[in-house]
Design a protein around this motif. Sequence first.
Motif, short mmCIF file in Angstrom:
data_model
loop_
_atom_site.label_atom_id
_atom_site.label_comp_id
_atom_site.label_asym_id
_atom_site.label_seq_id
_atom_site.Cartn_x
_atom_site.Cartn_y
_atom_site.Cartn_z
N LYS A 66 -27.48 17.28 -29.81
CA LYS A 66 -27.62 16.91 -31.21
C LYS A 66 -28.85 17.54 -31.85
O LYS A 66 -28.92 17.70 -33.05
CB LYS A 66 -27.70 15.39 -31.35
N TRP A 67 -29.85 17.87 -31.03
CA TRP A 67 -31.07 18.43 -31.59
C TRP A 67 -31.17 19.93 -31.41
O TRP A 67 -32.02 20.59 -32.01
CB TRP A 67 -32.30 17.76 -30.97
N LEU A 68 -30.30 20.50 -30.56
CA LEU A 68 -30.36 21.93 -30.25
C LEU A 68 -29.44 22.70 -31.19
O LEU A 68 -28.26 22.36 -31.35
CB LEU A 68 -29.96 22.17 -28.80
N MET A 69 -29.99 23.75 -31.82
CA MET A 69 -29.21 24.57 -32.75
C MET A 69 -29.24 26.03 -32.30
O MET A 69 -30.21 26.47 -31.66
CB MET A 69 -29.78 24.47 -34.17
N TYR A 70 -28.20 26.75 -32.66
CA TYR A 70 -28.13 28.17 -32.34
C TYR A 70 -27.96 28.95 -33.64
O TYR A 70 -27.14 28.61 -34.49
CB TYR A 70 -26.97 28.49 -31.41
N SER A 71 -28.76 30.00 -33.80
CA SER A 71 -28.70 30.83 -35.00
C SER A 71 -27.99 32.15 -34.68
O SER A 71 -28.42 32.89 -33.78
CB SER A 71 -30.12 31.12 -35.52
N GLU A 72 -26.92 32.41 -35.41
CA GLU A 72 -26.20 33.67 -35.25
C GLU A 72 -27.06 34.85 -35.70
O GLU A 72 -26.99 35.94 -35.14
CB GLU A 72 -24.90 33.63 -36.07
N THR A 73 -27.87 34.62 -36.72
CA THR A 73 -28.71 35.70 -37.26
C THR A 73 -29.83 36.06 -36.31
O THR A 73 -30.08 37.23 -36.01
CB THR A 73 -29.30 35.28 -38.61
N LYS A 74 -30.53 35.03 -35.81
CA LYS A 74 -31.67 35.26 -34.92
C LYS A 74 -31.25 35.47 -33.47
O LYS A 74 -32.05 35.94 -32.65
CB LYS A 74 -32.62 34.06 -34.98
N LYS A 75 -30.01 35.10 -33.17
CA LYS A 75 -29.53 35.17 -31.79
C LYS A 75 -30.45 34.37 -30.87
O LYS A 75 -30.84 34.81 -29.78
CB LYS A 75 -29.45 36.62 -31.30
N ALA A 76 -30.80 33.18 -31.35
CA ALA A 76 -31.74 32.35 -30.59
C ALA A 76 -31.42 30.88 -30.84
O ALA A 76 -30.69 30.53 -31.77
CB ALA A 76 -33.18 32.65 -31.00
N PHE A 110 -34.10 21.35 -33.62
CA PHE A 110 -34.06 20.86 -35.00
C PHE A 110 -35.19 19.88 -35.28
O PHE A 110 -35.86 19.95 -36.32
CB PHE A 110 -32.70 20.20 -35.24
N LEU A 111 -35.46 18.97 -34.35
CA LEU A 111 -36.48 17.94 -34.57
C LEU A 111 -37.88 18.55 -34.68
O LEU A 111 -38.67 18.19 -35.56
CB LEU A 111 -36.44 16.91 -33.44
N CYS A 112 -38.18 19.48 -33.79
CA CYS A 112 -39.51 20.08 -33.79
C CYS A 112 -39.72 20.96 -35.01
O CYS A 112 -40.82 21.03 -35.57
CB CYS A 112 -39.73 20.88 -32.51
N PRO A 145 -44.27 25.78 -29.76
CA PRO A 145 -43.31 26.37 -28.83
C PRO A 145 -42.25 27.18 -29.58
O PRO A 145 -41.97 26.93 -30.74
CB PRO A 145 -42.70 25.15 -28.13
N SER A 146 -41.70 28.16 -28.89
CA SER A 146 -40.73 29.05 -29.53
C SER A 146 -39.51 28.30 -30.05
O SER A 146 -38.90 28.69 -31.04
CB SER A 146 -40.30 30.14 -28.55
N LEU A 147 -39.16 27.20 -29.39
CA LEU A 147 -38.01 26.41 -29.84
C LEU A 147 -38.23 25.82 -31.24
O LEU A 147 -37.28 25.54 -31.96
CB LEU A 147 -37.72 25.28 -28.85
N ALA A 148 -39.50 25.62 -31.59
CA ALA A 148 -39.83 25.02 -32.89
C ALA A 148 -40.31 26.06 -33.89
O ALA A 148 -40.66 25.71 -35.01
CB ALA A 148 -40.90 23.94 -32.71
N PRO A 197 -34.38 25.54 -17.08
CA PRO A 197 -35.55 24.66 -16.94
C PRO A 197 -36.25 24.35 -18.27
O PRO A 197 -36.82 23.28 -18.45
CB PRO A 197 -36.47 25.44 -16.01
N ARG A 198 -36.21 25.31 -19.21
CA ARG A 198 -36.97 25.13 -20.45
C ARG A 198 -36.38 24.05 -21.36
O ARG A 198 -37.12 23.26 -21.96
CB ARG A 198 -37.05 26.46 -21.21
N ILE A 199 -35.06 24.02 -21.47
CA ILE A 199 -34.43 23.04 -22.37
C ILE A 199 -34.66 21.61 -21.89
O ILE A 199 -35.10 20.75 -22.66
CB ILE A 199 -32.91 23.33 -22.52
N PRO A 200 -34.40 21.29 -20.59
CA PRO A 200 -34.69 19.92 -20.13
C PRO A 200 -36.16 19.56 -20.23
O PRO A 200 -36.51 18.42 -20.56
CB PRO A 200 -34.21 19.94 -18.67
N ASP A 201 -37.03 20.55 -19.92
CA ASP A 201 -38.47 20.27 -20.00
C ASP A 201 -38.87 19.93 -21.44
O ASP A 201 -39.67 19.02 -21.68
CB ASP A 201 -39.28 21.49 -19.52
N HIS A 202 -38.33 20.69 -22.38
CA HIS A 202 -38.66 20.42 -23.78
C HIS A 202 -38.10 19.06 -24.23
O HIS A 202 -38.78 18.31 -24.94
CB HIS A 202 -38.08 21.53 -24.67
N GLU A 203 -36.91 18.75 -23.79
CA GLU A 203 -36.28 17.49 -24.19
C GLU A 203 -37.06 16.29 -23.68
O GLU A 203 -37.11 15.24 -24.33
CB GLU A 203 -34.84 17.44 -23.67
#
Length: 299
Positions: free
Chosen positions: A1-11, A15-17, A28-31, A45-51
């Motif tokens: 629910k908080w993770l988004m993917y950008s077609e433009t940035k390819k990343a 959302f919350l951060c 962090p790069s996610l934010a 490892p990065r996604i669970p650690d961030h969550e």
Amino acid sequence: KWLMYSETKKATFCFLCMLFAKKSSTTPSLANPKKGFCDWKHLNPRIPDHENSPEHHKFEMCLKKGGAKCAIDDELQTSISSEKENWRSILKIVVDVVLFWGSTDVIGHPKSRIFLNLLELISNYNSQLASHIASHKKGSTTYFSPTVPNEFINLLGSTVRCEILSTIKQAKYFSMLFDCTPGVAHKEQMCQIIRYVRIAYNDCSVEESFIDFINTSEKTGSGLAAEIEKKLCNDSLNIADCHGQGYDNGANMACKYCGVQARLAQVNELARFVPCTAHSLNLVGVHAASVSVDMVSFF
């Protein structure tokens, strides 16, 4: 629910951060809306650690609480709240002046200036009101116009009326009194009064409350009865719960065949008619005096 993917940035982005985190070099790069996270090899490892990070949990709580104290529009909301409080203070003063004015002057009188004079007097001791008076411009909202006092009085009256009607509905059963009289504008007005038993904190008391003035052009029993039924309906009072009706001894009200009391008794036979005692006493005096020649000739 908080993770988004950008077609433009390819990343991917959190959302919350992005919404709540303050941007800095350590963001962090996610934010980071300019970068995002695209290191797909280390995604696991990065996604669970961030969550599970404290910052992420903090922003989750912010979202659940409506973004309190850390929303992106926090400054705007603070400004809006400040503006609300300012207007509440101004309106409270205006209402207090209206209530005071209502007991000392005639509302709507063209020569009356006590309303504005009182506001000007209070502004000497209230900085908010003084600032409001000094900054207002023609065409802007001030709440100082001649119609404002009557608008506030109508609003206050409506609130009181609703409270009284709510109490009557809780009591359920009631009796009603109506009487017609011409007003200062020479228009016929019917006064509505409701009598009921109020029970509060194990204490019972018989209350008699004024409800409204009803402008009417009706003179006949049928017409007035229809007006009364309509008014009770507008007040959400069930005529079936009416156990008494009281009027003067006029034929259009008290006639047992075609008066108001007779027509309403046809709708609800429990609404027993009790004539006005004062009016009855007056009629007794009139008829008693009419048999005396001295009394008749005296008047």
